[in-house]
Scaffold this motif. Structure first.
Motif, PDB file in Angstrom:
ATOM      1  N   ARG A  11       0.820  -1.214  -0.025  1.00  0.00           N
ATOM      2  CA  ARG A  11       0.079   0.035   0.015  1.00  0.00           C
ATOM      3  C   ARG A  11       0.790   1.247   0.194  1.00  0.00           C
ATOM      4  O   ARG A  11       0.694   2.319  -0.555  1.00  0.00           O
ATOM      5  CB  ARG A  11      -0.826  -0.147   1.082  1.00  0.00           C
ATOM      6  N   TYR A  12       2.090   1.229   0.681  1.00  0.00           N
ATOM      7  CA  TYR A  12       2.618   2.324   0.878  1.00  0.00           C
ATOM      8  C   TYR A  12       3.963   2.585   0.283  1.00  0.00           C
ATOM      9  O   TYR A  12       4.571   3.626   0.206  1.00  0.00           O
ATOM     10  CB  TYR A  12       2.900   2.971   2.304  1.00  0.00           C
ATOM     11  N   GLY A  13       4.274   1.228   0.053  1.00  0.00           N
ATOM     12  CA  GLY A  13       5.740   1.096  -0.599  1.00  0.00           C
ATOM     13  C   GLY A  13       6.857   0.712   0.541  1.00  0.00           C
ATOM     14  O   GLY A  13       6.493   1.265   1.531  1.00  0.00           O
ATOM     15  N   PRO A  14       7.794  -0.021   0.340  1.00  0.00           N
ATOM     16  CA  PRO A  14       8.694  -0.537   1.264  1.00  0.00           C
ATOM     17  C   PRO A  14       9.269   0.461   1.965  1.00  0.00           C
ATOM     18  O   PRO A  14       9.710   0.559   3.037  1.00  0.00           O
ATOM     19  CB  PRO A  14       9.716  -1.419   0.593  1.00  0.00           C
ATOM     20  N   VAL A  19       6.998   0.536  10.811  1.00  0.00           N
ATOM     21  CA  VAL A  19       6.383  -0.442  11.952  1.00  0.00           C
ATOM     22  C   VAL A  19       4.939   0.032  12.431  1.00  0.00           C
ATOM     23  O   VAL A  19       4.205  -0.933  12.738  1.00  0.00           O
ATOM     24  CB  VAL A  19       7.505  -0.550  12.843  1.00  0.00           C
ATOM     25  N   VAL A  20       4.922   1.253  12.592  1.00  0.00           N
ATOM     26  CA  VAL A  20       3.715   1.827  13.217  1.00  0.00           C
ATOM     27  C   VAL A  20       2.468   1.619  12.276  1.00  0.00           C
ATOM     28  O   VAL A  20       1.403   1.056  12.816  1.00  0.00           O
ATOM     29  CB  VAL A  20       4.073   3.467  13.547  1.00  0.00           C
ATOM     30  N   ASP A  21       2.601   1.655  11.052  1.00  0.00           N
ATOM     31  CA  ASP A  21       1.837   1.308   9.918  1.00  0.00           C
ATOM     32  C   ASP A  21       1.147  -0.253  10.091  1.00  0.00           C
ATOM     33  O   ASP A  21       0.005  -0.678  10.064  1.00  0.00           O
ATOM     34  CB  ASP A  21       2.090   1.658   8.586  1.00  0.00           C
ATOM     35  N   VAL A  22       2.176  -1.077  10.261  1.00  0.00           N
ATOM     36  CA  VAL A  22       2.047  -2.556  10.503  1.00  0.00           C
ATOM     37  C   VAL A  22       0.954  -2.729  11.529  1.00  0.00           C
ATOM     38  O   VAL A  22       0.066  -3.461  11.456  1.00  0.00           O
ATOM     39  CB  VAL A  22       3.286  -3.114  10.334  1.00  0.00           C
ATOM     40  N   ALA A  23       1.558  -2.042  12.837  1.00  0.00           N
ATOM     41  CA  ALA A  23       1.123  -2.367  14.217  1.00  0.00           C
ATOM     42  C   ALA A  23      -0.473  -1.570  14.084  1.00  0.00           C
ATOM     43  O   ALA A  23      -1.424  -2.308  14.455  1.00  0.00           O
ATOM     44  CB  ALA A  23       1.730  -1.617  15.083  1.00  0.00           C
ATOM     45  N   ARG A  24      -0.734  -0.681  13.616  1.00  0.00           N
ATOM     46  CA  ARG A  24      -1.866  -0.286  13.196  1.00  0.00           C
ATOM     47  C   ARG A  24      -2.850  -1.170  12.542  1.00  0.00           C
ATOM     48  O   ARG A  24      -3.958  -1.378  12.897  1.00  0.00           O
ATOM     49  CB  ARG A  24      -2.000   1.127  12.458  1.00  0.00           C
ATOM     50  N   ALA A  25      -2.456  -1.670  11.347  1.00  0.00           N
ATOM     51  CA  ALA A  25      -3.119  -2.694  10.688  1.00  0.00           C
ATOM     52  C   ALA A  25      -3.414  -3.702  11.406  1.00  0.00           C
ATOM     53  O   ALA A  25      -4.407  -4.476  11.138  1.00  0.00           O
ATOM     54  CB  ALA A  25      -2.537  -3.077   9.545  1.00  0.00           C
ATOM     55  N   LEU A  26      -2.650  -4.384  12.546  1.00  0.00           N
ATOM     56  CA  LEU A  26      -2.815  -5.447  13.293  1.00  0.00           C
ATOM     57  C   LEU A  26      -3.581  -5.204  14.429  1.00  0.00           C
ATOM     58  O   LEU A  26      -3.721  -6.109  15.166  1.00  0.00           O
ATOM     59  CB  LEU A  26      -1.477  -5.950  13.574  1.00  0.00           C
ATOM     60  N   CYS A  27      -3.772  -3.775  14.600  1.00  0.00           N
ATOM     61  CA  CYS A  27      -4.517  -3.439  16.036  1.00  0.00           C
ATOM     62  C   CYS A  27      -3.713  -3.774  17.328  1.00  0.00           C
ATOM     63  O   CYS A  27      -4.270  -4.401  18.072  1.00  0.00           O
ATOM     64  CB  CYS A  27      -5.986  -4.015  16.031  1.00  0.00           C
ATOM     65  N   PHE A  37      10.453  -8.312  15.494  1.00  0.00           N
ATOM     66  CA  PHE A  37      11.545  -8.101  14.632  1.00  0.00           C
ATOM     67  C   PHE A  37      12.182  -6.810  15.222  1.00  0.00           C
ATOM     68  O   PHE A  37      11.426  -5.890  15.593  1.00  0.00           O
ATOM     69  CB  PHE A  37      10.763  -7.657  13.433  1.00  0.00           C
ATOM     70  N   PRO A  38      13.299  -6.609  15.369  1.00  0.00           N
ATOM     71  CA  PRO A  38      14.252  -5.739  16.129  1.00  0.00           C
ATOM     72  C   PRO A  38      14.221  -4.287  15.441  1.00  0.00           C
ATOM     73  O   PRO A  38      14.331  -3.456  15.812  1.00  0.00           O
ATOM     74  CB  PRO A  38      15.663  -6.450  15.960  1.00  0.00           C
ATOM     75  N   SER A  39      13.830  -4.392  13.889  1.00  0.00           N
ATOM     76  CA  SER A  39      13.871  -3.397  13.051  1.00  0.00           C
ATOM     77  C   SER A  39      12.791  -3.410  11.971  1.00  0.00           C
ATOM     78  O   SER A  39      12.614  -4.532  11.614  1.00  0.00           O
ATOM     79  CB  SER A  39      15.186  -3.061  12.530  1.00  0.00           C
ATOM     80  N   LYS A  40      12.791  -2.135  11.468  1.00  0.00           N
ATOM     81  CA  LYS A  40      11.996  -2.145  10.032  1.00  0.00           C
ATOM     82  C   LYS A  40      12.651  -2.888   9.091  1.00  0.00           C
ATOM     83  O   LYS A  40      11.929  -3.608   8.242  1.00  0.00           O
ATOM     84  CB  LYS A  40      11.823  -0.689   9.571  1.00  0.00           C
ATOM     85  N   THR A  41      13.979  -2.789   9.098  1.00  0.00           N
ATOM     86  CA  THR A  41      14.600  -3.684   7.926  1.00  0.00           C
ATOM     87  C   THR A  41      14.578  -5.025   8.145  1.00  0.00           C
ATOM     88  O   THR A  41      14.233  -5.954   7.113  1.00  0.00           O
ATOM     89  CB  THR A  41      16.146  -3.127   7.970  1.00  0.00           C
ATOM     90  N   ALA A  46      12.016 -10.139   6.278  1.00  0.00           N
ATOM     91  CA  ALA A  46      11.259 -11.258   6.562  1.00  0.00           C
ATOM     92  C   ALA A  46      10.194 -11.483   5.472  1.00  0.00           C
ATOM     93  O   ALA A  46      10.014 -12.494   5.228  1.00  0.00           O
ATOM     94  CB  ALA A  46      10.760 -11.341   7.973  1.00  0.00           C
ATOM     95  N   VAL A  47       9.608 -10.131   5.200  1.00  0.00           N
ATOM     96  CA  VAL A  47       8.471 -10.244   4.178  1.00  0.00           C
ATOM     97  C   VAL A  47       9.064 -10.784   2.965  1.00  0.00           C
ATOM     98  O   VAL A  47       8.492 -11.416   2.285  1.00  0.00           O
ATOM     99  CB  VAL A  47       7.905  -8.800   4.089  1.00  0.00           C
ATOM    100  N   THR A  48      10.510 -10.136   2.351  1.00  0.00           N
ATOM    101  CA  THR A  48      11.035 -10.341   1.234  1.00  0.00           C
ATOM    102  C   THR A  48      11.356 -11.963   1.311  1.00  0.00           C
ATOM    103  O   THR A  48      10.890 -12.705   0.102  1.00  0.00           O
ATOM    104  CB  THR A  48      12.141  -9.717   0.917  1.00  0.00           C
ATOM    105  N   GLN A  49      11.800 -12.611   2.248  1.00  0.00           N
ATOM    106  CA  GLN A  49      12.277 -13.819   2.401  1.00  0.00           C
ATOM    107  C   GLN A  49      11.027 -14.881   2.098  1.00  0.00           C
ATOM    108  O   GLN A  49      11.191 -15.863   1.633  1.00  0.00           O
ATOM    109  CB  GLN A  49      12.882 -14.208   3.538  1.00  0.00           C
TER     110      GLN A  49
END
Length: 82
Positions: A11-14, A19-27, A37-41, A46-49
């Protein structure tokens, strides 16, 4: 979590997905995401793998298949008359 992170990245591009966007989507809180996950990277990797694993799984089936290989088509020579 990875499926949601993938959707957010689409939706937003990599680069802009956070991480806040992901957290919001997960509530959940962003701290909950950082527990896994220790970082956004690390999350992006992990998503790429996961995508690579899912993409390559069907190829492994094809590579181990015992189906006969179709005969090669001989190369064409010369030009077709028009």
């Amino acid at each position: 979590m990875l499926s949601t992170a993938r959707d957010v990245q689409r939706r937003y591009g990599p680069a802009k997905a956070t991480v806040v966007d992901v957290a919001r989507a997960l509530c959940v809180s962003h701290g909950s995401v950082y527990r896994h996950f220790p970082s956004k990277t690390a999350l992006r990797e992990a998503v790429t793998q996961r995508w690579l694993d899912e993409s390559h799984a069907p190829l492994g089936i094809v590579m181990t298949s015992t189906a006969p290989t179709p005969p090669a088509t001989p190369p064409r020579t010369g030009c077709a008359a028009g």
